[in-house]
Motif scaffolding. Structure first.
Motif, mmCIF file in Angstrom:
data_model
loop_
_atom_site.group_PDB
_atom_site.id
_atom_site.type_symbol
_atom_site.label_atom_id
_atom_site.label_comp_id
_atom_site.label_asym_id
_atom_site.label_seq_id
_atom_site.Cartn_x
_atom_site.Cartn_y
_atom_site.Cartn_z
ATOM 1 N N LEU A 6 0.825 -1.199 0.000
ATOM 2 C CA LEU A 6 0.000 0.000 0.000
ATOM 3 C C LEU A 6 0.871 1.265 0.000
ATOM 4 C CD1 LEU A 6 -3.038 0.214 -0.180
ATOM 5 C CD2 LEU A 6 -3.105 0.548 2.295
ATOM 6 N N ALA A 7 1.936 1.277 0.794
ATOM 7 C CA ALA A 7 2.829 2.440 0.820
ATOM 8 C C ALA A 7 3.552 2.589 -0.516
ATOM 9 C CB ALA A 7 3.833 2.312 1.959
ATOM 10 N N ASP A 8 3.974 1.464 -1.084
ATOM 11 C CA ASP A 8 4.617 1.485 -2.396
ATOM 12 C C ASP A 8 3.657 2.049 -3.438
ATOM 13 O OD1 ASP A 8 6.242 0.977 -4.623
ATOM 14 O OD2 ASP A 8 5.720 -1.136 -4.688
ATOM 15 N N TYR A 9 2.437 1.563 -3.445
ATOM 16 C CA TYR A 9 1.433 2.049 -4.388
ATOM 17 C C TYR A 9 1.148 3.534 -4.178
ATOM 18 C CZ TYR A 9 0.171 -2.798 -5.637
ATOM 19 O OH TYR A 9 0.173 -4.086 -6.074
ATOM 20 N N ALA A 10 1.161 3.984 -2.928
ATOM 21 C CA ALA A 10 0.907 5.405 -2.650
ATOM 22 C C ALA A 10 1.985 6.275 -3.287
ATOM 23 C CB ALA A 10 0.839 5.643 -1.142
ATOM 24 N N VAL A 11 3.237 5.849 -3.199
ATOM 25 C CA VAL A 11 4.332 6.606 -3.817
ATOM 26 C C VAL A 11 4.169 6.624 -5.335
ATOM 27 C CG1 VAL A 11 6.836 6.694 -4.172
ATOM 28 C CG2 VAL A 11 5.917 6.186 -1.894
ATOM 29 N N VAL A 12 3.819 5.483 -5.912
ATOM 30 C CA VAL A 12 3.607 5.390 -7.365
ATOM 31 C C VAL A 12 2.444 6.294 -7.784
ATOM 32 C CG1 VAL A 12 2.899 3.826 -9.235
ATOM 33 C CG2 VAL A 12 4.601 3.083 -7.553
ATOM 34 N N LEU A 13 1.346 6.247 -7.043
ATOM 35 C CA LEU A 13 0.162 7.046 -7.362
ATOM 36 C C LEU A 13 0.457 8.539 -7.249
ATOM 37 C CD1 LEU A 13 -3.415 6.248 -6.725
ATOM 38 C CD2 LEU A 13 -2.625 8.363 -5.727
ATOM 39 N N MET A 14 1.151 8.929 -6.184
ATOM 40 C CA MET A 14 1.489 10.347 -6.006
ATOM 41 C C MET A 14 2.440 10.820 -7.107
ATOM 42 S SD MET A 14 -0.078 11.823 -3.433
ATOM 43 C CE MET A 14 0.978 13.173 -2.909
ATOM 44 N N SER A 15 3.351 9.957 -7.539
ATOM 45 C CA SER A 15 4.261 10.325 -8.629
ATOM 46 C C SER A 15 3.477 10.572 -9.914
ATOM 47 C CB SER A 15 5.300 9.224 -8.863
ATOM 48 O OG SER A 15 6.113 9.079 -7.740
ATOM 49 N N ALA A 16 2.480 9.727 -10.165
ATOM 50 C CA ALA A 16 1.636 9.916 -11.351
ATOM 51 C C ALA A 16 0.856 11.218 -11.243
ATOM 52 C CB ALA A 16 0.692 8.731 -11.528
ATOM 53 N N ALA A 17 0.338 11.514 -10.061
ATOM 54 C CA ALA A 17 -0.400 12.770 -9.860
ATOM 55 C C ALA A 17 0.533 13.962 -10.070
ATOM 56 C CB ALA A 17 -1.025 12.805 -8.466
ATOM 57 N N ALA A 18 1.774 13.846 -9.621
ATOM 58 C CA ALA A 18 2.739 14.944 -9.783
ATOM 59 C C ALA A 18 3.078 15.180 -11.250
ATOM 60 C CB ALA A 18 4.010 14.643 -8.998
ATOM 61 N N ARG A 19 3.096 14.120 -12.041
ATOM 62 C CA ARG A 19 3.390 14.290 -13.470
ATOM 63 C C ARG A 19 2.270 15.032 -14.192
ATOM 64 N NH1 ARG A 19 5.803 9.348 -12.508
ATOM 65 N NH2 ARG A 19 3.978 8.145 -13.114
ATOM 66 N N GLN A 20 1.107 15.161 -13.575
ATOM 67 C CA GLN A 20 0.004 15.914 -14.168
ATOM 68 C C GLN A 20 0.160 17.405 -13.880
ATOM 69 O OE1 GLN A 20 -2.281 14.366 -16.095
ATOM 70 N NE2 GLN A 20 -1.101 12.530 -15.675
ATOM 71 N N CYS A 21 1.339 17.803 -13.442
ATOM 72 C CA CYS A 21 1.663 19.193 -13.122
ATOM 73 C C CYS A 21 1.013 19.646 -11.826
ATOM 74 C CB CYS A 21 1.316 20.147 -14.262
ATOM 75 S SG CYS A 21 2.180 19.746 -15.779
ATOM 76 N N GLY A 22 0.366 18.773 -11.107
ATOM 77 C CA GLY A 22 -0.142 19.079 -9.789
ATOM 78 C C GLY A 22 -1.387 19.933 -9.709
ATOM 79 N N SER A 23 -1.679 20.740 -10.706
ATOM 80 C CA SER A 23 -2.812 21.655 -10.604
ATOM 81 C C SER A 23 -4.033 21.187 -11.385
ATOM 82 C CB SER A 23 -2.402 23.044 -11.082
ATOM 83 O OG SER A 23 -1.994 22.973 -12.425
ATOM 84 N N VAL A 24 -3.852 20.259 -12.290
ATOM 85 C CA VAL A 24 -4.961 19.763 -13.095
ATOM 86 C C VAL A 24 -5.579 18.566 -12.383
ATOM 87 C CG1 VAL A 24 -5.596 18.757 -15.325
ATOM 88 C CG2 VAL A 24 -3.797 20.493 -15.206
ATOM 89 N N PRO A 25 -6.865 18.640 -12.010
ATOM 90 C CA PRO A 25 -7.476 17.499 -11.321
ATOM 91 C C PRO A 25 -7.507 16.259 -12.208
ATOM 92 C CG PRO A 25 -8.848 19.463 -11.108
ATOM 93 C CD PRO A 25 -7.786 19.768 -12.122
ATOM 94 N N ILE A 26 -7.285 15.110 -11.590
ATOM 95 C CA ILE A 26 -7.306 13.842 -12.290
ATOM 96 C C ILE A 26 -8.102 12.855 -11.438
ATOM 97 C CG2 ILE A 26 -5.081 13.162 -11.298
ATOM 98 C CD1 ILE A 26 -4.536 11.660 -13.940
ATOM 99 N N HIS A 27 -8.885 12.022 -12.065
ATOM 100 C CA HIS A 27 -9.712 11.059 -11.351
ATOM 101 C C HIS A 27 -8.871 9.878 -10.876
ATOM 102 C CE1 HIS A 27 -13.562 12.930 -12.175
ATOM 103 N NE2 HIS A 27 -13.078 13.231 -13.377
ATOM 104 N N ALA A 28 -9.285 9.287 -9.761
ATOM 105 C CA ALA A 28 -8.593 8.116 -9.221
ATOM 106 C C ALA A 28 -8.555 6.999 -10.258
ATOM 107 C CB ALA A 28 -9.267 7.646 -7.940
ATOM 108 N N GLY A 29 -9.612 6.853 -11.043
ATOM 109 C CA GLY A 29 -9.640 5.829 -12.077
ATOM 110 C C GLY A 29 -8.566 6.045 -13.121
ATOM 111 N N MET A 30 -8.309 7.301 -13.468
ATOM 112 C CA MET A 30 -7.245 7.595 -14.436
ATOM 113 C C MET A 30 -5.874 7.300 -13.832
ATOM 114 S SD MET A 30 -8.664 11.079 -16.209
ATOM 115 C CE MET A 30 -7.344 11.198 -17.401
ATOM 116 N N LEU A 31 -5.709 7.619 -12.546
ATOM 117 C CA LEU A 31 -4.447 7.307 -11.877
ATOM 118 C C LEU A 31 -4.239 5.795 -11.839
ATOM 119 C CD1 LEU A 31 -4.509 9.884 -8.946
ATOM 120 C CD2 LEU A 31 -2.881 9.826 -10.855
ATOM 121 N N ALA A 32 -5.314 5.062 -11.573
ATOM 122 C CA ALA A 32 -5.239 3.600 -11.549
ATOM 123 C C ALA A 32 -4.821 3.079 -12.916
ATOM 124 C CB ALA A 32 -6.576 3.006 -11.126
ATOM 125 N N GLU A 33 -5.421 3.625 -13.946
ATOM 126 C CA GLU A 33 -5.115 3.192 -15.310
ATOM 127 C C GLU A 33 -3.669 3.504 -15.681
ATOM 128 O OE1 GLU A 33 -6.660 4.592 -19.613
ATOM 129 O OE2 GLU A 33 -8.253 4.031 -18.192
#
Length: 151
Positions: A6-33
């Motif tokens: 779970l902690a590993d996945y959290a780091v991976v998920l946050m890294s993906a969110a950061a690549r979206q430039c941080g200000s553009v909202p992204i859905h959890a489903g898109m992060l999962a994909e």
């Protein structure tokens, strides 16, 4: 020491969110994909990371999640602690824990705080921005001549 999945996945998920430039909202489903993390797990992580103040969630059309602060201001330690709680290599340093059979006679227990602090400090020194960036490639090592010795 090994992180939980779970902690590993959290780091991976946050890294993906950061690549979206941080200000553009992204859905959890898109992060999962994008990450390959199962959808229900991504949703659980998004909720927990939002509760911890690392993500901001918005509902409705155009909603989703975004980083709560710049990726450079979020550390790997912040993410791990949001999922697993305080970073501690042994349970005996946790307040209220008295289940160690060596308690009372252990000469190392008083020093675990220093060890845990060093591990936390190392993880705190790694920013989410550095994980979201493209990896830098090491410069190639020049070929050596047959008679050349390097130290």
């Amino acid at each position: 020491m090994r992180l939980s999945n779970l902690a590993d996945y959290a780091v991976v998920l946050m890294s993906a969110a950061a690549r979206q430039c941080g200000s553009v909202p992204i859905h959890a489903g898109m992060l999962a994909e994008q990450t390959g993390i199962p959808g229900p797990t991504a949703q659980k992580l998004v909720s927990g990371l939002a509760r911890a103040g690392l993500l901001v969630a918005s509902r409705g059309s155009g909603g989703g999640v975004r980083l709560a602060r710049p990726a450079a201001a979020i550390s790997v330690a912040d993410i791990i602690e949001a999922v697993e709680g305080p970073i501690a290599l042994t349970a005996c340093v946790a307040e209220g824990r008295h289940d160690c059979t060596l308690e009372g006679s252990c000469k190392v227990q008083p020093h675990w705080g220093v060890v845990n602090g060093a591990v936390r400090g190392a993880l705190a020194g790694i920013s989410l921005a550095s994980l979201a960036a493209k990896p830098r490639t090491a410069p190639p090592i020049p070929a050596m001549a047959d008679d050349e010795i390097r130290l």
